[in-house]
Design a protein around this motif. Structure first.
Motif, PDB file in Angstrom:
ATOM      1  N   GLN A 117      38.314  39.588  41.471  1.00 46.54           N
ATOM      2  CA  GLN A 117      37.753  38.469  40.733  1.00 46.54           C
ATOM      3  C   GLN A 117      36.416  37.995  41.292  1.00 46.54           C
ATOM      4  O   GLN A 117      36.237  37.940  42.503  1.00 46.54           O
TER       5      GLN A 117
ATOM      6  N   TYR B 154      33.436  31.360  31.325  1.00 46.34           N
ATOM      7  CA  TYR B 154      33.222  30.192  32.148  1.00 46.34           C
ATOM      8  C   TYR B 154      32.244  29.331  31.377  1.00 46.34           C
ATOM      9  O   TYR B 154      31.114  29.713  31.147  1.00 46.34           O
TER      10      TYR B 154
ATOM     11  N   TYR C 221      40.690  23.123  47.631  1.00 48.55           N
ATOM     12  CA  TYR C 221      41.053  23.498  46.269  1.00 48.55           C
ATOM     13  C   TYR C 221      42.401  24.235  46.268  1.00 48.55           C
ATOM     14  O   TYR C 221      43.304  23.944  45.488  1.00 48.55           O
ATOM     15  N   LYS C 222      42.523  25.166  47.220  1.00 51.68           N
ATOM     16  CA  LYS C 222      43.748  25.955  47.309  1.00 51.68           C
ATOM     17  C   LYS C 222      44.937  25.047  47.645  1.00 51.68           C
ATOM     18  O   LYS C 222      46.015  25.182  47.084  1.00 51.68           O
TER      19      LYS C 222
ATOM     20  N   ASP D  83      30.130  28.184  43.641  1.00 48.74           N
ATOM     21  CA  ASP D  83      31.436  28.812  43.702  1.00 48.74           C
ATOM     22  C   ASP D  83      32.106  28.654  42.337  1.00 48.74           C
ATOM     23  O   ASP D  83      32.231  27.543  41.825  1.00 48.74           O
TER      24      ASP D  83
ATOM     25  N   GLU E  88      43.637  40.082  40.858  1.00 51.43           N
ATOM     26  CA  GLU E  88      43.333  39.051  41.848  1.00 51.43           C
ATOM     27  C   GLU E  88      42.230  39.459  42.810  1.00 51.43           C
ATOM     28  O   GLU E  88      41.367  38.671  43.152  1.00 51.43           O
TER      29      GLU E  88
ATOM     30  N   ILE F 132      33.908  35.436  42.525  1.00 52.07           N
ATOM     31  CA  ILE F 132      34.157  34.106  43.088  1.00 52.07           C
ATOM     32  C   ILE F 132      32.901  33.272  43.274  1.00 52.07           C
ATOM     33  O   ILE F 132      32.960  32.061  43.304  1.00 52.07           O
TER      34      ILE F 132
ATOM     35  N   TYR G 216      36.911  25.353  49.236  1.00 54.02           N
ATOM     36  CA  TYR G 216      37.913  26.274  48.692  1.00 54.02           C
ATOM     37  C   TYR G 216      39.292  26.000  49.296  1.00 54.02           C
ATOM     38  O   TYR G 216      40.297  25.998  48.592  1.00 54.02           O
TER      39      TYR G 216
ATOM     40  N   SER H   3      35.730  36.821  34.356  1.00 46.45           N
ATOM     41  CA  SER H   3      35.276  35.636  35.063  1.00 46.45           C
ATOM     42  C   SER H   3      34.084  35.007  34.368  1.00 46.45           C
ATOM     43  O   SER H   3      33.679  33.912  34.681  1.00 46.45           O
TER      44      SER H   3
ATOM     45  N   ARG I 181      35.167  29.074  41.514  1.00 44.48           N
ATOM     46  CA  ARG I 181      36.508  28.495  41.526  1.00 44.48           C
ATOM     47  C   ARG I 181      36.484  26.989  41.753  1.00 44.48           C
ATOM     48  O   ARG I 181      37.138  26.224  41.063  1.00 44.48           O
ATOM     49  N   THR I 182      35.703  26.564  42.751  1.00 43.30           N
ATOM     50  CA  THR I 182      35.746  25.152  43.124  1.00 43.30           C
ATOM     51  C   THR I 182      34.640  24.356  42.459  1.00 43.30           C
ATOM     52  O   THR I 182      34.688  23.123  42.438  1.00 43.30           O
TER      53      THR I 182
END
Lengths: 490, 334
Positions: free
Chosen positions: A435, A227, A478-479, A450, A432, A437, A475, A224, A452-453
């Motif tokens: 990870q 990035y 995003y999902k 965050d 998964e 986040i 999130y 991760s 991810r987002t």
């Protein structure tokens, strides 16, 4: 709302239908959907920390409209008008965004496609298929109508604003109508969004949050860090240095961090008026906790919290070090739905389970008296493991662990879009669930971001006080967008 | 539940036991420490969680006690683990949580510090009970007066062995064998040295309404009283017959009639007793632990008697020990 034990497709279908029903029931929606009204209040309370750029959340409009109605008309008329005009502008944008993110164009294409099929002369040859197509057709039609209604309504309000501007005087009746339009539209958009974002089969259930101090899996973390952000790279170096110098696997700072996260989720749940129950908590040697498990009861708790699972990382000045060196700690969060036993019609073959009781090694039986009743169950094909220690007998722990294992496998199956447990890919599970986040930086600057987002805020304190809604919502969006781009609309 | 053969059936250990059959002390009483003559009518104690919530204390006082108790538990660290493989701090904290559950009627009712909490025991008593737990190493189960065992909550007190998790396996085995055998299900079973009644009650429930009866025996009057109380609490008076006496003695009328026989007899060699974990060695009844010089006295006596007591096709399972690991020995009498 029933469901859960039904196959995935039916549930999604049912939820979509509900979203349509809601629009018809606007005059008194809270009767059937009490959680919806709660949701909109929850959102508006969180709006303080949400940046203005967040396209969907604009609940402050509601507030100003409400106030406008109650204040003295003549004195505030002009101000009211300006505020209405601003609300209408924001609403225009919001409606446009919703129409876009719902894939209106795709929906229209699909509608045309379905209508073409229905017009075919051989359409009724396969009755079951025809029925299915017709009901999909009805759904798509309704959804398009709903999205068009949003547009008409906001345009009506816009017309009133324009008219008022031209007339250069304020008509109370028209003004009230426009205000109401915006108010109702805000509510139905909130509702629409919610049903779009929380349409997973377990989203409306309660949740079980497990917090574990320390990093879940080293591989997942390092990955991760790929990035591309200068700051994060910088942090990465700090982390590396610390990783190299620290030998202790589970240090007091990590246990302290786990405790802080526990508090954060408890606070968040309180704000949502969810009922929480700490069912397991093992204190750390010096400070904090090694682990904790909390049951969160309430509608949609799982839907909101499911995106919180993963590794959470803190960077701060160490409270455990006299020199106050900068320090990084990790904690793992796992979230599972709180499913009633009867709703899980999963049979796991006995030979796929490795059940072990504590008290391995050493003497046992009459020689020992320890109220150690922990049970650990591993699902051999996937490597998914659960441990249950909070009950007072082994049997009770075994039953509970098995039920948690089932819930976990069901969720993983859903995530991997596997139709049954057998199809779960064990290798994917590990990657998964571990990870990283989110980063919480307390020092040298303040930032919660965050991974991810990309959603971020500098108000670390509020986040730790449970102001998680902006993160949760971004999130979910995003999902949702991810699923749109991979799946098309239906 | 399927049983792993590795745990249950170690064929090599049985011949070893058989070899000892020539041991000449079989007929004699095997327990050197005869129980002190107790009054025949013992009144069993009511477990803490069943006592009436007649006490009340301020939430802040309860919190104060809890902090004190937690501190005491943490002061232990791993000293007990090192000295005799006793509990560590985190295990004591888990016990503390359960202690609270049993002692307080409903903790969620009070939120403010000066609100009253209703309790089943006086707050002063809480201090002394937790001191007994940590300083005197009194077993947690005696402190709260019960043990959660399988799906049962059994009353226990000093003088009665606290049922162990390993013994639960015996019930699983019995459940397995009776499920496929109507003769065994409808026959009379015996639990020798029943203690709290754990095995007798579980087997009584396994046999079900239509199934046979269970006769439970124990030499200790305290055990018989406590087991009777537990049987009553699970409303199995019609199903379970309690008899006071040594092993087979109270079963003279059942010779050759028993369908099944289970027991968790004492099996710790006498010389090991002094080195036991303090909770066990200092507080639990020696009668239920001490298995004689080699720890096999009771086992051999049981093996010997089983042949006479069981009817053809009868089933016999008990929990003896080999290399200090409990293992179950099953014997089908053909």
């Amino acid at each position: 709302m029933e469901v859960v034990s039904q196959p995935l497709c039916t549930i999604l279908f049912a939820t979509r239908k509900h979203s349509l029903l809601i629009s018809k029931e606007i005059p008194n929606p809270s009767k059937h959907f009490p959680f919806l009204s709660f949701r909109s209040t929850a959102l508006s309370s969180s709006s303080r920390v949400s940046p203005p750029s967040l396209p969907f959340a604009a609940p402050e409009n509601q507030l100003s409209v409400g106030e406008g109605e109650n204040t003295d008309a003549s004195e505030w008329a002009l101000q009211d008008f300006y505020s209405l005009r601003r609300d209408v502008e924001i609403m225009l944008q919001r409606v446009e965004e919703i129409r876009e993110s719902s894939g209106l164009k795709l929906l229209e294409q699909e509608l045309a496609n379905l209508e073409e099929q229905a017009a075919d002369s051989s359409f009724w040859d396969d009755r079951a298929k025809a029925q299915k197509i017709l009901s999909t057709l009805a759904d798509v039609k309704e959804k398009i109508k709903l999205l068009n209604d949003f547009k008409t309504q906001v345009e009506d309000a816009e017309t009133i604003v324009m008219l008022t501007e031209e007339m250069e005087s304020i008509d109370r009746g028209l003004f009230g109508e426009a205000t109401n339009l915006i108010k109702e539209l805000n509510k139905s958009l909130d509702r629409y969004e919610l049903t779009q974002l929380l349409s997973g089969p377990y989203d409306k259930e309660g949740a079980v949050i497990s917090i574990t101090a320390g990093a879940g899996g080293t591989d997942a973390q390092v990955n991760s860090y790929l990035y591309s952000d200068a700051i994060v790279m910088n942090l990465f170096l700090t982390f590396l240095v610390q990783a190299l110098t620290s030998v202790q696997k589970l240090s007091p700072p990590e246990q302290d961090w786990a405790d802080m996260l526990l508090r954060m989720y408890m606070r968040w749940s309180e704000k949502q008026r969810y009922k929480t129950r700490v069912i397991e908590k093992s204190p750390g040697e010096e400070a904090g906790i090694k682990s904790a498990t909390v049951e969160v009861e309430g509608r949609y708790a799982y839907g909101y919290l499911s995106g919180e699972k993963g590794t959470h990382r803190i960077v701060r000045q160490s409270p455990f070090n006299a020199k106050g060196l900068r320090q990084t700690s990790f904690s793992g969060i796992e979230v599972m739905p709180l499913l009633p036993d009867e709703s899980m019609d999963v049979e796991i073959p006995e030979e796929d389970l490795d059940i072990s009781f504590s008290r391995a090694g050493g003497k046992g039986g009459q020689n020992v008296n320890k109220v150690e009743t922990a049970v650990r169950i591993t699902h051999i094909p996937t490597g998914v493991t659960v441990r249950c220690t909070e009950e007072r007998s082994q049997l009770a722990n075994k039953i509970k662990a098995l039920s948690r294992l089932k819930a976990k496998l069901l969720v993983i199956a859903e995530e991997q879009r596997a139709s049954e447990i057998k199809q779960i890919r064990g290798d994917a599970v590990k990657a998964e669930w571990g990870q990283q986040i989110r980063n919480y930086v307390f020092h040298p600057y303040k930032l919660v971001k965050d991974v991810r987002t990309g959603h971020e805020t500098t108000d670390v304190i509020s986040v730790m006080d449970g102001e998680l809604d902006p993160f949760i919502k971004s999130y979910l969006k995003y999902k949702f967008n991810m699923s749109l781009s991979t799946n098309g609309v239906n | 539940m399927k049983l792993t053969l590795g745990i249950v059936n170690r064929p090599h250990s049985f011949p070893k036991l058989l070899n000892c059959f020539s041991f000449d002390s079989l007929g004699r009483p095997f327990c050197s420490s005869a129980p002190s003559s107790s009054p025949s009518c013992v009144k069993p104690q009511v477990p803490l969680y069943l006592r009436p919530p007649i006490y009340s204390t301020k939430l802040c006082d309860l919190k104060k006690w809890h902090d004190w108790a937690k501190g005491l538990s943490f002061s232990i660290g791993s000293t007990f683990v090192q000295s005799d493989n006793g509990p560590d701090s985190s295990m004591l904290c888990r016990e503390l949580k359960w202690f609270m559950e049993d002692a307080v009627e409903d903790l969620s009712l009070a939120t403010e510090d000066d609100e009253e909490v209703t309790m089943r025991v006086d707050v002063e008593e809480l201090y002394s009970l937790w001191k007994q737990r940590v300083q005197e190493r009194r077993p947690f189960q005696y402190v709260v007066g019960c043990e959660h065992w399988r799906d049962l909550i059994l009353s226990v007190q000093e003088g009665v062995l606290i049922p162990r998790p390993e013994t639960q396996l015996l019930v699983d085995i019995v459940s397995d064998v009776v499920s496929g055998n109507e003769d065994l299900r409808s026959g009379v079973w015996a639990d020798l040295g029943t203690g709290s009644g754990a095995l007798a009650i579980s087997i009584g429930r396994v046999l079900g309404k239509e199934g046979g009866r269970v006769i439970a025996t124990d030499l200790s009057p305290v055990a018989v009283a406590v087991a009777t109380y537990n049987v009553q609490r699970y409303c199995l008076q019609d199903k379970i017959d309690l008899r006071e006496g040594s092993w087979f003695e109270p079963l003279k009328d059942m010779e050759g009639k028993l369908a099944g026989l289970v027991s968790n007899p004492p099996y710790i060699p006498s010389e090991d007793i002094s080195g036991l974990q303090a909770e066990v060695g200092r507080h639990e009844p020696r009668l239920a632990l001490d298995g004689g010089i080699e720890g096999t006295n009771a086992l051999l006596h049981l093996c010997d008697g089983a042949g006479i007591m069981l009817k053809p096709g009868g089933f016999f399972a008990f929990e003896p020990v080999a290399n200090n690991h409990p293992l179950l020995l099953i014997l089908a009498h053909l």
